[in-house]
Design a protein around this motif. Structure first.
Motif, PDB file in Angstrom:
ATOM      1  N   ASP A  34     -14.431  -3.349  -3.470  1.00 34.80           N
ATOM      2  CA  ASP A  34     -15.704  -2.867  -2.931  1.00 34.80           C
ATOM      3  C   ASP A  34     -16.342  -3.884  -1.994  1.00 34.80           C
ATOM      4  O   ASP A  34     -17.035  -3.523  -1.040  1.00 34.80           O
ATOM      5  N   ARG A  35     -16.082  -5.155  -2.230  1.00 35.39           N
ATOM      6  CA  ARG A  35     -16.711  -6.197  -1.429  1.00 35.39           C
ATOM      7  C   ARG A  35     -15.857  -6.591  -0.222  1.00 35.39           C
ATOM      8  O   ARG A  35     -16.387  -6.880   0.843  1.00 35.39           O
ATOM      9  N   THR A  36     -14.533  -6.583  -0.394  1.00 35.39           N
ATOM     10  CA  THR A  36     -13.668  -7.085   0.680  1.00 35.39           C
ATOM     11  C   THR A  36     -12.717  -6.039   1.247  1.00 35.39           C
ATOM     12  O   THR A  36     -12.300  -6.147   2.393  1.00 35.39           O
ATOM     13  N   GLY A  37     -12.306  -5.061   0.454  1.00 40.74           N
ATOM     14  CA  GLY A  37     -11.270  -4.129   0.868  1.00 40.74           C
ATOM     15  C   GLY A  37      -9.909  -4.607   0.412  1.00 40.74           C
ATOM     16  O   GLY A  37      -9.684  -5.809   0.203  1.00 40.74           O
ATOM     17  N   PRO A  38      -8.948  -3.684   0.237  1.00 40.26           N
ATOM     18  CA  PRO A  38      -7.639  -4.061  -0.302  1.00 40.26           C
ATOM     19  C   PRO A  38      -6.842  -4.998   0.587  1.00 40.26           C
ATOM     20  O   PRO A  38      -6.159  -5.895   0.090  1.00 40.26           O
ATOM     21  N   VAL A  39      -6.895  -4.812   1.911  1.00 37.91           N
ATOM     22  CA  VAL A  39      -6.096  -5.666   2.794  1.00 37.91           C
ATOM     23  C   VAL A  39      -6.599  -7.108   2.748  1.00 37.91           C
ATOM     24  O   VAL A  39      -5.811  -8.061   2.776  1.00 37.91           O
ATOM     25  N   SER A  40      -7.897  -7.276   2.658  1.00 37.10           N
ATOM     26  CA  SER A  40      -8.452  -8.624   2.551  1.00 37.10           C
ATOM     27  C   SER A  40      -8.039  -9.298   1.257  1.00 37.10           C
ATOM     28  O   SER A  40      -7.737 -10.499   1.231  1.00 37.10           O
ATOM     29  N   MET A  82       4.964  -4.603   1.288  1.00 39.36           N
ATOM     30  CA  MET A  82       4.983  -4.226  -0.124  1.00 39.36           C
ATOM     31  C   MET A  82       3.622  -4.463  -0.772  1.00 39.36           C
ATOM     32  O   MET A  82       3.088  -3.590  -1.475  1.00 39.36           O
ATOM     33  N   ASN A  83       3.048  -5.638  -0.543  1.00 40.79           N
ATOM     34  CA  ASN A  83       1.756  -5.949  -1.160  1.00 40.79           C
ATOM     35  C   ASN A  83       0.624  -5.119  -0.584  1.00 40.79           C
ATOM     36  O   ASN A  83      -0.262  -4.662  -1.313  1.00 40.79           O
ATOM     37  N   THR A  84       0.650  -4.912   0.734  1.00 42.40           N
ATOM     38  CA  THR A  84      -0.416  -4.128   1.358  1.00 42.40           C
ATOM     39  C   THR A  84      -0.381  -2.680   0.894  1.00 42.40           C
ATOM     40  O   THR A  84      -1.421  -2.083   0.591  1.00 42.40           O
ATOM     41  N   GLY A  88      -3.164  -0.841  -1.389  1.00 39.39           N
ATOM     42  CA  GLY A  88      -3.726   0.401  -0.870  1.00 39.39           C
ATOM     43  C   GLY A  88      -3.592   1.532  -1.870  1.00 39.39           C
ATOM     44  O   GLY A  88      -4.478   2.386  -1.993  1.00 39.39           O
ATOM     45  N   ALA A  89      -2.473   1.531  -2.618  1.00 42.09           N
ATOM     46  CA  ALA A  89      -2.257   2.572  -3.621  1.00 42.09           C
ATOM     47  C   ALA A  89      -3.246   2.451  -4.777  1.00 42.09           C
ATOM     48  O   ALA A  89      -3.863   3.446  -5.186  1.00 42.09           O
ATOM     49  N   ILE A  90      -3.407   1.227  -5.314  1.00 43.78           N
ATOM     50  CA  ILE A  90      -4.297   1.092  -6.474  1.00 43.78           C
ATOM     51  C   ILE A  90      -5.764   1.245  -6.077  1.00 43.78           C
ATOM     52  O   ILE A  90      -6.629   1.388  -6.950  1.00 43.78           O
ATOM     53  N   ASP A  91      -6.051   1.208  -4.779  1.00 38.54           N
ATOM     54  CA  ASP A  91      -7.403   1.519  -4.325  1.00 38.54           C
ATOM     55  C   ASP A  91      -7.702   3.003  -4.474  1.00 38.54           C
ATOM     56  O   ASP A  91      -8.869   3.406  -4.509  1.00 38.54           O
ATOM     57  N   ARG A  92      -6.639   3.826  -4.611  1.00 33.41           N
ATOM     58  CA  ARG A  92      -6.803   5.288  -4.623  1.00 33.41           C
ATOM     59  C   ARG A  92      -6.362   5.946  -5.923  1.00 33.41           C
ATOM     60  O   ARG A  92      -6.821   7.050  -6.229  1.00 33.41           O
ATOM     61  N   ILE A  93      -5.453   5.314  -6.649  1.00 29.94           N
ATOM     62  CA  ILE A  93      -4.952   5.886  -7.901  1.00 29.94           C
ATOM     63  C   ILE A  93      -4.956   4.803  -8.973  1.00 29.94           C
ATOM     64  O   ILE A  93      -5.004   3.610  -8.663  1.00 29.94           O
ATOM     65  N   PRO A  94      -4.892   5.186 -10.253  1.00 27.57           N
ATOM     66  CA  PRO A  94      -4.885   4.188 -11.326  1.00 27.57           C
ATOM     67  C   PRO A  94      -3.701   3.222 -11.219  1.00 27.57           C
ATOM     68  O   PRO A  94      -2.617   3.593 -10.755  1.00 27.57           O
ATOM     69  N   ILE A  95      -3.918   1.995 -11.670  1.00 27.46           N
ATOM     70  CA  ILE A  95      -2.889   0.960 -11.571  1.00 27.46           C
ATOM     71  C   ILE A  95      -1.613   1.369 -12.300  1.00 27.46           C
ATOM     72  O   ILE A  95      -0.501   1.189 -11.785  1.00 27.46           O
ATOM     73  N   GLY A  96      -1.743   1.903 -13.509  1.00 28.79           N
ATOM     74  CA  GLY A  96      -0.559   2.281 -14.279  1.00 28.79           C
ATOM     75  C   GLY A  96       0.309   3.284 -13.557  1.00 28.79           C
ATOM     76  O   GLY A  96       1.543   3.201 -13.592  1.00 28.79           O
ATOM     77  N   ILE A  97      -0.311   4.236 -12.890  1.00 31.05           N
ATOM     78  CA  ILE A  97       0.450   5.251 -12.147  1.00 31.05           C
ATOM     79  C   ILE A  97       1.107   4.632 -10.924  1.00 31.05           C
ATOM     80  O   ILE A  97       2.274   4.904 -10.608  1.00 31.05           O
ATOM     81  N   LEU A 147       1.601   5.680  -0.812  1.00 28.83           N
ATOM     82  CA  LEU A 147       1.595   4.229  -0.661  1.00 28.83           C
ATOM     83  C   LEU A 147       2.337   3.547  -1.822  1.00 28.83           C
ATOM     84  O   LEU A 147       3.029   2.540  -1.622  1.00 28.83           O
ATOM     85  N   ALA A 148       2.200   4.096  -3.030  1.00 32.12           N
ATOM     86  CA  ALA A 148       2.949   3.548  -4.162  1.00 32.12           C
ATOM     87  C   ALA A 148       4.447   3.714  -3.942  1.00 32.12           C
ATOM     88  O   ALA A 148       5.243   2.823  -4.280  1.00 32.12           O
ATOM     89  N   GLY A 149       4.846   4.853  -3.360  1.00 30.44           N
ATOM     90  CA  GLY A 149       6.251   5.055  -3.034  1.00 30.44           C
ATOM     91  C   GLY A 149       6.740   4.069  -1.987  1.00 30.44           C
ATOM     92  O   GLY A 149       7.857   3.539  -2.077  1.00 30.44           O
ATOM     93  N   VAL A 150       5.905   3.795  -0.985  1.00 29.91           N
ATOM     94  CA  VAL A 150       6.253   2.798   0.037  1.00 29.91           C
ATOM     95  C   VAL A 150       6.398   1.419  -0.609  1.00 29.91           C
ATOM     96  O   VAL A 150       7.304   0.641  -0.262  1.00 29.91           O
ATOM     97  N   ALA A 151       5.512   1.102  -1.554  1.00 26.29           N
ATOM     98  CA  ALA A 151       5.610  -0.180  -2.263  1.00 26.29           C
ATOM     99  C   ALA A 151       6.924  -0.262  -3.039  1.00 26.29           C
ATOM    100  O   ALA A 151       7.547  -1.328  -3.116  1.00 26.29           O
ATOM    101  N   GLY A 152       7.359   0.873  -3.624  1.00 22.01           N
ATOM    102  CA  GLY A 152       8.635   0.900  -4.327  1.00 22.01           C
ATOM    103  C   GLY A 152       9.800   0.638  -3.387  1.00 22.01           C
ATOM    104  O   GLY A 152      10.735  -0.106  -3.721  1.00 22.01           O
ATOM    105  N   LEU A 153       9.748   1.234  -2.200  1.00 23.51           N
ATOM    106  CA  LEU A 153      10.775   0.962  -1.193  1.00 23.51           C
ATOM    107  C   LEU A 153      10.757  -0.510  -0.796  1.00 23.51           C
ATOM    108  O   LEU A 153      11.813  -1.143  -0.640  1.00 23.51           O
ATOM    109  N   GLY A 154       9.550  -1.065  -0.649  1.00 22.72           N
ATOM    110  CA  GLY A 154       9.426  -2.479  -0.326  1.00 22.72           C
ATOM    111  C   GLY A 154      10.002  -3.358  -1.420  1.00 22.72           C
ATOM    112  O   GLY A 154      10.650  -4.379  -1.134  1.00 22.72           O
ATOM    113  N   TRP A 155       9.791  -2.975  -2.686  1.00 20.82           N
ATOM    114  CA  TRP A 155      10.330  -3.755  -3.797  1.00 20.82           C
ATOM    115  C   TRP A 155      11.853  -3.735  -3.766  1.00 20.82           C
ATOM    116  O   TRP A 155      12.510  -4.753  -4.011  1.00 20.82           O
ATOM    117  N   ALA A 156      12.445  -2.570  -3.463  1.00 20.42           N
ATOM    118  CA  ALA A 156      13.901  -2.489  -3.353  1.00 20.42           C
ATOM    119  C   ALA A 156      14.407  -3.414  -2.250  1.00 20.42           C
ATOM    120  O   ALA A 156      15.390  -4.153  -2.433  1.00 20.42           O
TER     121      ALA A 156
END
Length: 285
Positions: A34-40, A82-84, A88-97, A147-156
């Motif tokens: 809320d203060r900085t944004g996910p990319v920051s 991957m990190n971005t 971005g994903a956890i900014d929109r959906i729960p972390i566990g998901i 975005l979570a799917g993109v992060a998964g591709l990045g992890w691979a």
């Protein structure tokens, strides 16, 4: 980790500590969005991680040709993406998901090219879990899921590139350099998003905490655990990460999950554990 009297923590405790540290880091980062944004927050995480890794590894660039430098640059690009995308994903959906969907990346690497029927079972279980998450009802943000799917591709890609970079650099020199590259790549967007908030000492303190929890602490615990644990046991323990992510989201952020989401996370954890037991570990930055 060893105490002065020679007693040391059991290896599974180290792995679980590393998992908990990473997921607490993600929850802490989300509190600061809320203060900085996910990319920051990604910028702060990567910057702190790079400083710690560079101080530990002290990599040398002299005498290294394009064949060794280009993989590190590619590794840095993957780390930045991957990190971005994950933040971005956890900014929109729960972390566990988000973590559960992201786990599709290392799982795909673990079973890629396998012709064993059992590995096909793990793929089906994981796919069922992802489908249950994305089509089980509710109002999950489609962009967050993507975005979570993109992060998964990045992890691979991270796993594959880490093997390539590891052959050219001793220890974590390659990872240290790649993390520094990732921090430089993300910094312009991160500074632009946060604006004057980055001058706030409280924001910087949160960023340092995120960097330590998400990189320095888990890295130290994982390295110590890998010295003592078989790779497949390490991989099975790492498969608990989606469940721990869901728990961190619940405790820190109040992200309660519906029953079908809990079942979906369990399916992916079981699939990842099965694939890891038959294959190899898939550690992450």
């Amino acid at each position: 980790m060893r105490r002065a009297d020679g007693w040391r923590l059991p290896s599974p405790v180290l792995v679980l500590g590393a998992i908990a540290s990473v997921q607490l880091g993600a929850a802490l980062a989300k509190l600061g969005f809320d203060r900085t944004g996910p990319v920051s927050m990604v910028t702060l995480r990567l910057a702190v991680g790079a400083l710690v890794l560079l101080a530990v590894a002290r990599p040398r660039l002299r005498g290294r040709g394009p064949g060794q430098l280009l993989p590190v640059l590619a590794f840095g690009v993957v780390l930045a993406g991957m990190n971005t995308s994950f933040y971005g994903a956890i900014d929109r959906i729960p972390i566990g998901i988000a973590v559960t969907i992201e786990f599709s990346g290392p799982l795909a690497v673990a079973v890629a090219g396998s012709r064993r029927l059992l590995d096909g079972v793990w793929v089906v279980l994981a796919a069922a879990g992802v489908v249950l998450l994305t089509r089980g009802g509710g109002s999950l943000d489609p962009l967050g899921l993507g975005l979570a799917g993109v992060a998964g591709l990045g992890w691979a890609c991270y796993i594959l590139l880490s093997q390539r970079v590891g052959r050219g650099y001793p220890g974590v020199e390659g990872l240290a350099l790649a993390t520094a590259v990732a921090a430089v790549l993300v910094a312009p967007a991160g500074v632009a998003q946060a604006g004057g908030a980055l001058a706030d000492w409280r924001v910087l303190l949160v960023g340092v905490g995120v960097g330590l929890l998400s990189a320095a602490i888990p890295y130290s615990l994982e390295i110590e655990a890998l010295r003592r644990l078989p790779a497949r046991v390490f991989g099975v323990l790492m498969s608990l990460e989606p469940a721990v992510g869901a728990l961190a989201g619940l405790v820190v952020l109040g992200e309660a999950l519906r029953s079908h989401e809990v079942v979906a996370i369990a399916l992916v954890c079981v699939a990842s554990a099965g694939a890891a037991w038959a294959g190899r570990a898939t550690p992450r930055d």
